[in-house]
Design a protein around this motif. Sequence first.
Motif, short mmCIF file in Angstrom:
data_model
loop_
_atom_site.label_atom_id
_atom_site.label_comp_id
_atom_site.label_asym_id
_atom_site.label_seq_id
_atom_site.Cartn_x
_atom_site.Cartn_y
_atom_site.Cartn_z
N ALA A 231 -8.17 10.54 3.51
CA ALA A 231 -7.00 11.23 2.96
C ALA A 231 -5.76 10.36 3.06
O ALA A 231 -4.97 10.27 2.11
CB ALA A 231 -6.79 12.56 3.68
N VAL A 232 -5.59 9.70 4.19
CA VAL A 232 -4.44 8.80 4.35
C VAL A 232 -4.52 7.64 3.38
O VAL A 232 -3.53 7.27 2.75
CB VAL A 232 -4.35 8.31 5.82
CG1 VAL A 232 -3.35 7.17 5.96
CG2 VAL A 232 -3.99 9.45 6.75
N ALA A 233 -5.71 7.07 3.23
CA ALA A 233 -5.88 5.96 2.30
C ALA A 233 -5.63 6.40 0.86
O ALA A 233 -4.99 5.69 0.07
CB ALA A 233 -7.29 5.37 2.44
N ALA A 234 -6.11 7.57 0.50
CA ALA A 234 -5.89 8.08 -0.86
C ALA A 234 -4.42 8.35 -1.10
O ALA A 234 -3.89 8.06 -2.19
CB ALA A 234 -6.71 9.36 -1.07
N PHE A 235 -3.74 8.89 -0.11
CA PHE A 235 -2.31 9.16 -0.26
C PHE A 235 -1.53 7.86 -0.39
O PHE A 235 -0.61 7.76 -1.21
CB PHE A 235 -1.79 9.98 0.93
CG PHE A 235 -0.36 10.39 0.80
CD1 PHE A 235 0.03 11.30 -0.16
CD2 PHE A 235 0.61 9.84 1.64
CE1 PHE A 235 1.36 11.67 -0.30
CE2 PHE A 235 1.93 10.20 1.52
CZ PHE A 235 2.31 11.12 0.56
N ALA A 236 -1.89 6.85 0.40
CA ALA A 236 -1.23 5.54 0.30
C ALA A 236 -1.46 4.93 -1.09
O ALA A 236 -0.54 4.36 -1.69
CB ALA A 236 -1.73 4.61 1.39
N ALA A 237 -2.66 5.05 -1.61
CA ALA A 237 -2.97 4.54 -2.95
C ALA A 237 -2.16 5.30 -4.01
O ALA A 237 -1.64 4.69 -4.96
CB ALA A 237 -4.46 4.65 -3.24
N PHE A 238 -2.04 6.60 -3.83
CA PHE A 238 -1.25 7.40 -4.76
C PHE A 238 0.21 6.96 -4.75
O PHE A 238 0.83 6.79 -5.80
CB PHE A 238 -1.36 8.88 -4.39
CG PHE A 238 -0.39 9.77 -5.12
CD1 PHE A 238 -0.59 10.08 -6.45
CD2 PHE A 238 0.73 10.27 -4.47
CE1 PHE A 238 0.30 10.88 -7.13
CE2 PHE A 238 1.62 11.07 -5.14
CZ PHE A 238 1.42 11.38 -6.47
N LEU A 239 0.77 6.77 -3.56
CA LEU A 239 2.16 6.31 -3.46
C LEU A 239 2.35 4.94 -4.10
O LEU A 239 3.35 4.70 -4.76
CB LEU A 239 2.62 6.28 -2.00
CG LEU A 239 2.84 7.63 -1.33
CD1 LEU A 239 3.24 7.43 0.12
CD2 LEU A 239 3.89 8.44 -2.07
N ARG A 240 1.38 4.07 -3.91
CA ARG A 240 1.48 2.74 -4.52
C ARG A 240 1.50 2.86 -6.05
O ARG A 240 2.31 2.21 -6.71
CB ARG A 240 0.30 1.89 -4.08
CG ARG A 240 0.34 0.48 -4.62
CD ARG A 240 -0.80 -0.36 -4.07
NE ARG A 240 -0.71 -1.71 -4.55
CZ ARG A 240 -1.25 -2.14 -5.68
NH1 ARG A 240 -1.91 -1.30 -6.45
NH2 ARG A 240 -1.13 -3.40 -6.05
N VAL A 241 0.64 3.69 -6.60
CA VAL A 241 0.61 3.89 -8.05
C VAL A 241 1.94 4.45 -8.54
O VAL A 241 2.49 4.00 -9.55
CB VAL A 241 -0.56 4.82 -8.45
CG1 VAL A 241 -0.44 5.28 -9.88
CG2 VAL A 241 -1.89 4.11 -8.22
N VAL A 242 2.48 5.42 -7.81
CA VAL A 242 3.74 6.02 -8.22
C VAL A 242 4.86 5.00 -8.20
O VAL A 242 5.64 4.88 -9.15
CB VAL A 242 4.09 7.22 -7.30
CG1 VAL A 242 5.52 7.67 -7.48
CG2 VAL A 242 3.14 8.38 -7.57
N PHE A 243 4.95 4.21 -7.13
CA PHE A 243 6.04 3.23 -7.03
C PHE A 243 5.88 2.09 -8.03
O PHE A 243 6.86 1.58 -8.56
CB PHE A 243 6.16 2.70 -5.61
CG PHE A 243 6.79 3.69 -4.67
CD1 PHE A 243 8.08 4.15 -4.88
CD2 PHE A 243 6.08 4.21 -3.60
CE1 PHE A 243 8.66 5.08 -4.04
CE2 PHE A 243 6.65 5.13 -2.75
CZ PHE A 243 7.95 5.57 -2.97
N VAL A 244 4.65 1.71 -8.34
CA VAL A 244 4.42 0.70 -9.37
C VAL A 244 4.85 1.24 -10.74
O VAL A 244 5.50 0.54 -11.52
CB VAL A 244 2.94 0.24 -9.38
CG1 VAL A 244 2.63 -0.56 -10.64
CG2 VAL A 244 2.64 -0.58 -8.14
#
Length: 72
Positions: A12-25
């Motif tokens: 869940a933490v890894a998925a959330f970090a990936a989601f944040l990365r996509v959003v900021f990109v």
Amino acid sequence: MEWKDLLDSGLAVAAFAAFLRVVFVDIAEMKARLAQLEGGQREQTHLLQRLVNATEALAYRQGVRLRKEKET
């Protein structure tokens, strides 16, 4: 906690970090595109102003006033 719970929370933490990365990109790409659009708008405004100035100069040479002058 069982190892499955730890694994789930880690995922869940890894998925959330990936989601944040996509959003900021995506936000960074939108900002870059907006800056590019603003630059194009400035260039168009500049070219349009040059066209207006040239048109006024030609009209002035022929004795036609395109803008009303202020009365003093």
